[in-house]
Design an enzyme around this catalytic site. Structure first.
Site, short mmCIF file in Angstrom:
data_model
loop_
_atom_site.label_atom_id
_atom_site.label_comp_id
_atom_site.label_asym_id
_atom_site.label_seq_id
_atom_site.Cartn_x
_atom_site.Cartn_y
_atom_site.Cartn_z
N PHE A 53 7.68 10.19 -1.71
CA PHE A 53 7.56 9.45 -2.97
C PHE A 53 6.23 9.82 -3.60
O PHE A 53 5.47 10.62 -3.05
CB PHE A 53 7.65 7.94 -2.72
N SER A 61 4.05 1.76 2.37
CA SER A 61 5.40 1.80 1.80
C SER A 61 6.27 2.81 2.51
O SER A 61 7.44 2.55 2.82
CB SER A 61 5.33 2.13 0.30
N GLY A 113 0.83 -1.19 0.00
CA GLY A 113 0.00 0.00 0.00
C GLY A 113 0.87 1.24 0.00
O GLY A 113 2.05 1.20 0.37
N CYS A 114 0.31 2.37 -0.41
CA CYS A 114 1.10 3.60 -0.53
C CYS A 114 1.56 4.12 0.84
O CYS A 114 2.76 4.31 1.06
CB CYS A 114 0.32 4.66 -1.30
N HIS A 115 0.63 4.35 1.76
CA HIS A 115 1.03 4.78 3.11
C HIS A 115 1.97 3.77 3.75
O HIS A 115 2.95 4.12 4.41
CB HIS A 115 -0.20 4.95 4.00
#
Length: 310
Positions: free
Chosen positions: A276, A117, A113-115
């Protein structure tokens, strides 16, 4: 030439993956016509004839897609939340110790997942090296651009006469049940999930995840943490930058596929920061990186890197 099928290529993540892979001459993309995009039999044929399938689907649809695969040689890279803590899937974060080799040998890969990562990039190296204890009670807040919410949220933010409440950052996940928490806890080897505060802000893409630490919560000091990051991130798409600036913009890496981490503060109060693109290393870029690992290619092949590379 390897064949790749993107199941769910009409979504935000799928569209960017399709765009990046379409520019490559080492892959053949299997593309369903619009009228067959949701046809189960057509999808099943593609899932089983492709060498690698990338799922860009809601959780239940991703589980259903996996159930359609009977070809034992087909590799699945799932970008949904559905399989990130599933023991039958390898967590797709090559920079974390031991995972690069597992990804390369795996047929089932769960894209982070983005968060998650951002949090994992900061915390996992420190739990592995004993700086942070497994029973630590951590906090994290995370800024993201509105594209992380998909097409519906993008439309809400980009409508001509949007509600004035969209003009300022908005907290969400207030019940502390955010869907990324299980993977954040598991991959970092933590006994407790962090107190997590995600915030969506009125800019398109880019993410900034912060984990604050007090001296009493760690074994070591700020220089020890910097030294660990410098050694830990020698390969892959993550870079350590020992910044001396006063501002860190959350959209610095918008449009790029790599990640930068930094350490701010002093020996008493430390801020760990990861920046990012939520659509890059937080989604599509990560999926393509995992595809490259499976194919035995350079991990940055076909990606857009801010800190060097193509």
């Amino acid at each position: 030439m390897k064949r790749v099928f993107i199941d769910g290529s009409a979504g935000t993540t799928g569209l960017r993956i399709k765009e990046r892979l379409s520019a490559r001459n080492d892959l053949e993309l299997l593309i369903l016509p619009e009228e067959l995009r949701k046809d189960e039999n057509a999808r099943k044929d593609c899932l089983n004839s492709a060498d690698i399938s990338i799922l860009c689907l809601p959780d239940e649809a991703a589980r259903q897609a996996v159930s359609l695969v009977i070809n034992k040689n087909s590799v699945i890279i799932d970008t949904s939340t559905a399989h990130r803590t599933n023991e039958d899937f390898t967590y797709g974060f090559p920079e974390i110790a031991g995972l690069r080799e597992k990804i390369g040998a795996s047929k089932r890969i769960a894209n982070p997942g983005c968060h998650a990562s951002g949090f994992i990039s900061l915390v996992a190296p420190l739990t592995e090296n004993g700086i942070i204890k497994p029973d630590a009670l951590l906090q994290s807040f995370s800024l993201t651009g509105y594209s992380g919410g998909g097409k519906k949220m993008i439309a809400e933010y980009e409508q001509e006469n949007r509600d004035k409440l969209f003009e300022a950052p908005r907290m969400y996940g207030l019940n502390q049940n955010h869907k990324h928490l299980p993977e954040m806890q598991k991959v970092c080897g933590l006994e407790n999930a962090p107190a997590f505060c995600p915030i969506v802000a009125p800019y398109y893409s880019g993410m900034e995840v912060t984990v604050p630490l007090f001296k009493s919560e760690i074994k070591g000091n700020i220089d020890d943490i910097k030294a660990i990051y410098k050694e830990y991130y020698k390969s892959g798409l993550i870079h350590f930058n020992d910044t001396d600036g006063n501002f860190l913009s959350a959209c610095e890496f918008s449009g790029y596929d790599d990640m930068e981490i930094t350490v701010c503060g002093n020996d008493e109060r430390i801020l760990l920061v990861s920046r990012f693109d939520n659509l890059g290393k937080g989604a599509s870029g990560s999926a393509i990186q995992n595809l490259n690992v499976v194919l035995g290619l350079n991990e940055d092949y076909g990606l857009n890197l801010k800190n060097g590379g193509k």
